[in-house]
Design an enzyme around this catalytic site. Structure first.
Site, PDB file in Angstrom:
ATOM      1  N   HIS A  65       0.831  -1.217   0.000  1.00 18.65           N
ATOM      2  CA  HIS A  65       0.000   0.000   0.000  1.00 18.65           C
ATOM      3  C   HIS A  65       0.864   1.265   0.000  1.00 18.65           C
ATOM      4  CE1 HIS A  65      -3.376  -2.665   0.993  1.00 18.65           C
ATOM      5  NE2 HIS A  65      -2.588  -3.171   1.937  1.00 18.65           N
ATOM      6  N   SER A  70      15.280  21.227 -16.187  1.00 15.74           N
ATOM      7  CA  SER A  70      14.116  22.099 -16.365  1.00 15.74           C
ATOM      8  C   SER A  70      14.547  23.367 -17.095  1.00 15.74           C
ATOM      9  CB  SER A  70      13.531  22.467 -15.001  1.00 15.74           C
ATOM     10  OG  SER A  70      12.643  23.558 -15.103  1.00 15.74           O
ATOM     11  N   LYS A  92      16.620  21.257 -10.986  1.00 16.71           N
ATOM     12  CA  LYS A  92      15.871  20.044 -11.310  1.00 16.71           C
ATOM     13  C   LYS A  92      16.707  19.036 -12.095  1.00 16.71           C
ATOM     14  CE  LYS A  92      12.018  19.254 -10.913  1.00 16.71           C
ATOM     15  NZ  LYS A  92      10.927  19.747 -11.774  1.00 16.71           N
ATOM     16  N   GLU A 113       9.729   8.186 -16.998  1.00 21.44           N
ATOM     17  CA  GLU A 113       8.384   8.721 -17.215  1.00 21.44           C
ATOM     18  C   GLU A 113       7.886   8.410 -18.628  1.00 21.44           C
ATOM     19  OE1 GLU A 113       8.753  12.470 -14.079  1.00 21.44           O
ATOM     20  OE2 GLU A 113       8.830  12.848 -16.225  1.00 21.44           O
TER      21      GLU A 113
END
Length: 457
Positions: free
Chosen positions: A156, A277, A283, A290
């Protein structure tokens, strides 16, 4: 408009209709399969005496020349032709004359395209299997190096029990090993040759279909000509298997994305597999992970498209089946690209072992072992469960781990606790006393790794 039919038509096809009907923009992808399939067909026709030795030799040499020239870039596949079959046959006739018109003896475009798609898919199955094998070798290497790298296991998305990184990686080894098993199953079912099925009812020519199948490395010919031209089960199975591969890659990517976050800091992705970024200089984004996660839907879409196309088609061949190619080709390329990129990312991934260990220590992952300790000292499990629950609440209030409590504090909650509790709930004990096969202990994992090494051999 270059096409292989038209004798019974009195006027040309409308250009829009022709464009809508044409497939050469995408079916040129299997030019190699089309030409090698034709070469086998010609060899069989010559063996059977349907073509003379000289005719067979001329056609075979002509086809080989076309194949060589396309491969070398000397011959461009033109969109002026309706499909790859038209292009190859018309080019052959241009080069060797009327004898080239005998190439199509004893076959139909229906069994020809069925052969091409089957051969192309077979090659894709083999290439995907090799990529999966490489990925498994990478995972196994990580497992060998991290038998003692303790980390939290989750259920979970909550810290549950301590495991090792080797154990966690082993779960993905199992997934991708099953994926390879599916590749093998698909290959075994699909590896039969449809050439010789004709349009749907075979042919009156004395073809030797067993010989053609042998030349093309099939186990034998398909046994029903109607099914031979209209079967795309193997392609649906492959797209389904690729969808499962992508689902596994997507799950793995999701974990790497989470582990790469500032909150977890379990991994650092190599600069070669990250991006920055345009506005935030600090970043470092896990874009490859992704994109793999995102492209999963693309492969699912191809599967659903083909299932939907095939669900309403009566026997035998129908033009709807031309829709088996574009999205399938895209899905195959996407899946293979994702496996290869993910493998490269995984090879260069840096695991932050200290952060993993610290996270396991701070998440009460040894609570189950504390309950087991009480059970082994005569406390009923349900009572032990309640005692350790109170213990966890006490630790939350004090902002500490169970291991940090003094013996006095432990005995206030249960007098059963003794000094050996500290060893019983250490991370190493929690992991290494789980000795059953499939568990995270070093002993169990070494047995599993030996099996994996044998499997990859």
């Amino acid at each position: 408009m270059a096409q292989l039919w038209g004798g019974r038509f009195t006027k040309e096809t409308d250009q829009l209709v022709y464009n809508f009907n044409a497939s050469i923009s995408f079916d040129q992808k299997f030019y190699h399969e089309d030409i090698t399939g034709s070469m086998a067909h010609v060899k069989m026709l010559t063996k059977q005496g349907i073509l003379t030795e000289e005719e067979g030799k001329q056609i075979a040499q002509g086809l080989q020349g076309i194949l060589d020239d396309v491969k070398a870039g000397r011959l461009e596949i033109s969109n002026a032709y309706e499909d790859i079959h038209s292009f190859v046959e018309a080019t052959l006739i241009d080069r060797i004359g009327n004898v080239g018109k005998k190439l199509h003896t004893g076959r139909s475009r229906n069994d020809q395209v069925a052969l091409d798609m089957r051969m192309y898919t077979r090659k894709q199955v083999q290439e995907t299997d090799e990529l999966l094998k490489s990925l498994l070798e990478t995972i196994l290497g990580i497992m060998k190096e991290n038998l003692d790298t303790i980390m939290p296991g989750f259920t979970h998305l909550q810290k549950a029990q301590p495991i090792t990184l080797a154990h966690h990686m082993g779960a993905y080894f199992e997934m991708f090993r099953r994926d390879r098993s599916r590749m093998h199953d698909i290959y075994e079912r699909m590896n039969y040759c449809p050439l010789g099925s004709g349009a749907l009812a075979g042919t009156t020519y004395p073809l030797d279909r067993e010989y053609t199948a042998e030349l093309l490395d099939f186990y034998g010919p398909t046994l029903n000509s109607m099914d031979g031209v209209s079967d795309r089960d193997y392609l649906i199975e492959f797209l389904n298997a690729l969808s499962i591969v992508m689902m596994h890659l997507s799950r793995f990517s999701e974990e790497i994305i989470i582990w790469n976050s500032n909150e977890y800091q379990f991994v650092e992705i190599d600069d070669a597999y990250s991006t920055g970024s345009s506005i935030m200089p600090q970043k470092k984004n896990p874009d490859i992970a992704e994109l793999v996660r995102g492209k999963t839907g693309r492969v699912y879409g191809a599967l659903m498209s083909l299932l939907t196309t095939m669900k309403g088609i009566p026997l035998a061949y129908n033009k709807d089946m031309q829709e088996d190619k574009e999205l399938s080709f895209d899905a195959m390329d996407s899946a293979k690209g994702c496996i290869a990129l993910f493998d490269g990312m995984l090879k260069t991934l840096n695991f932050c072992k200290d952060n993993m260990r610290k996270s396991a220590n701070n998440g009460f992952t040894n609570a189950t072992d504390a309950a087991d300790y009480l059970v082994k000292h005569g406390v009923a499990f349900r009572d032990a469960h309640g005692i350790v629950g109170r213990l966890v609440l006490y630790c939350i209030e004090k902002n500490c781990a169970i291991d940090d409590l003094s013996m006095e504090e432990l005995k206030q909650i249960s007098p059963v606790f003794e000094n050996d509790i500290y060893d019983a709930i250490s991370m190493e004990t929690c992991v290494n006393t789980r000795l059953t096969i499939g568990a995270p202990s070093r002993t169990a994992m070494e047995q599993v790794i030996a099996k994996y090494e044998d499997y990859l051999k």
